[in-house]
Design a protein around this motif. Sequence first.
Motif, PDB file in Angstrom:
ATOM      1  N   SER A  97       0.908  -1.272   0.029  1.00 37.20           N
ATOM      2  CA  SER A  97       0.025  -0.133   0.058  1.00 37.20           C
ATOM      3  C   SER A  97       0.813   1.435  -0.028  1.00 37.20           C
ATOM      4  CB  SER A  97      -0.986  -0.072   1.253  1.00 37.20           C
ATOM      5  OG  SER A  97      -1.624   1.254   1.355  1.00 37.20           O
ATOM      6  N   VAL A 120      -0.160   7.224  -4.979  1.00 32.79           N
ATOM      7  CA  VAL A 120      -1.571   7.817  -4.629  1.00 32.79           C
ATOM      8  C   VAL A 120      -1.851   9.251  -5.568  1.00 32.79           C
ATOM      9  CG1 VAL A 120      -3.469   8.618  -2.863  1.00 32.79           C
ATOM     10  CG2 VAL A 120      -1.698   7.036  -2.463  1.00 32.79           C
ATOM     11  N   GLU A 121      -2.882   9.549  -6.461  1.00 31.91           N
ATOM     12  CA  GLU A 121      -3.126  10.628  -7.052  1.00 31.91           C
ATOM     13  C   GLU A 121      -3.901  11.500  -6.149  1.00 31.91           C
ATOM     14  OE1 GLU A 121      -4.603  10.345 -11.031  1.00 31.91           O
ATOM     15  OE2 GLU A 121      -3.667   8.481 -11.362  1.00 31.91           O
ATOM     16  N   VAL A 122      -3.389  12.538  -5.946  1.00 30.01           N
ATOM     17  CA  VAL A 122      -4.032  13.700  -4.827  1.00 30.01           C
ATOM     18  C   VAL A 122      -4.439  14.740  -5.852  1.00 30.01           C
ATOM     19  CG1 VAL A 122      -3.341  15.429  -3.236  1.00 30.01           C
ATOM     20  CG2 VAL A 122      -1.953  13.386  -3.277  1.00 30.01           C
ATOM     21  N   THR A 147     -11.415  10.611   1.000  1.00 34.12           N
ATOM     22  CA  THR A 147     -10.459   9.576   1.125  1.00 34.12           C
ATOM     23  C   THR A 147      -9.799   9.315  -0.426  1.00 34.12           C
ATOM     24  OG1 THR A 147     -12.007   8.296   2.357  1.00 34.12           O
ATOM     25  CG2 THR A 147     -10.412   6.873   1.059  1.00 34.12           C
ATOM     26  N   MET A 148     -10.348   9.510  -1.240  1.00 36.36           N
ATOM     27  CA  MET A 148      -9.469   9.447  -2.724  1.00 36.36           C
ATOM     28  C   MET A 148      -8.714  10.580  -3.009  1.00 36.36           C
ATOM     29  SD  MET A 148     -10.790   6.560  -3.350  1.00 36.36           S
ATOM     30  CE  MET A 148     -10.417   6.268  -5.035  1.00 36.36           C
ATOM     31  N   SER A 174      -4.450  14.660   0.876  1.00 36.59           N
ATOM     32  CA  SER A 174      -3.011  14.664   0.584  1.00 36.59           C
ATOM     33  C   SER A 174      -2.142  14.378   1.953  1.00 36.59           C
ATOM     34  CB  SER A 174      -2.369  15.778   0.070  1.00 36.59           C
ATOM     35  OG  SER A 174      -1.137  16.014   0.068  1.00 36.59           O
ATOM     36  N   PRO A 180       2.008   6.628   5.237  1.00 41.45           N
ATOM     37  CA  PRO A 180       1.539   5.065   4.660  1.00 41.45           C
ATOM     38  C   PRO A 180       2.840   4.090   5.320  1.00 41.45           C
ATOM     39  CG  PRO A 180       1.735   6.865   2.802  1.00 41.45           C
ATOM     40  CD  PRO A 180       2.132   7.598   4.098  1.00 41.45           C
TER      41      PRO A 180
END
Length: 142
Positions: free
Chosen positions: A90, A95-97, A112-113, A116, A122
């Motif tokens: 993970s 991750v696209e911010v 959640t998606m 930033s 993580p």
Amino acid sequence: MLRNILAAIVGYIAIVAVLFALSSLFWLALGPSRAFQPGTWEVAAGWILGSIGIGFAGAYIGGRVCARVAHDAKGAMILIGMMIVLGVVSALIPVEVATGPRPDDVSMMEATMSASQPAWLPWLNPVIGVVGVWLGSRKLRA
């Protein structure tokens, strides 16, 4: 051995359920105005601290559940291994911010998606998971 594997899976399901429930309640309590820095997608310090606590609570409960179901201490060790592998995977996934200013009204799913987080968070999650599972299963392990 099969019982220990099942115990680890049940423990992981417990972790996910607790994380979802507590995170949802935390989101309802804070809302977007206190979960994020003003006008941005950067999470606030309070959200970071709360999510660390929620992660530990979920892992602790998952460790307790796993230890109750498992035949012996190997069940908790399997769950700890799962936490390490899934946590590292993970953390490695980019991750696209979201870019641009954050609207005032944001759903939990959108938050959640788009959130930033600091780059170190993580990598802390697997550590929290391992410690929580270990402590949660400690008194119940055979």
